[in-house]
Design an enzyme around this catalytic site. Sequence first.
Site, PDB file in Angstrom:
ATOM      1  CB  ALA A  27      -0.917  -0.020   1.216  1.00 23.21           C
ATOM      2  CE1 TYR A  28       3.672   2.281  -4.082  1.00 22.96           C
ATOM      3  CE2 TYR A  28       1.712   0.913  -4.105  1.00 22.96           C
ATOM      4  CZ  TYR A  28       3.019   1.126  -4.467  1.00 22.96           C
ATOM      5  OH  TYR A  28       3.676   0.179  -5.213  1.00 22.96           O
TER       6      TYR A  28
END
Length: 148
Positions: A27-28
């Site tokens: 995830a970012y």
Amino acid sequence: MEIERKFLINTLPPQLEQYPCHEIEQAYLCTSPVIRIRRWDQDYILTYKGKGLLVREEYNLPLTREAYEHLLPKADGNRITKKRYVIPLGQGLNIELDIFEGKFSGLWMAEVEFPDEETAHAFTPPQWFGEEVTFHPAYQNSTMSQAQ
């Protein structure tokens, strides 16, 4: 420094199950600059990536599972999950074949990392590789994380 080329895959290579496979979730926290958290099997990593497509800076720092789980709800956009098969190519190179799951199920993409730009430019992909997407930002995982 990360030097890699990316390709779409239309047909999987035979006997894929003979190669090492890793479960990846990522995830970012930010996409400009790219700050990613990743679970790679049972390892946890925080990554910073600089700008660029073929060549860019990359720094990896270890995380604990607790730190990963704390940061995960703070991430923006889509969580990316995939299985990564590592296929030896010879001359110290490996194909990292990603079979995406979830929102991106059906997407297959291969990456090959190189020790230098000269080797990257001289690379001839195997016959089973499809279109090269190295220079298409839409195929960067950080961009995919923001897709609607």
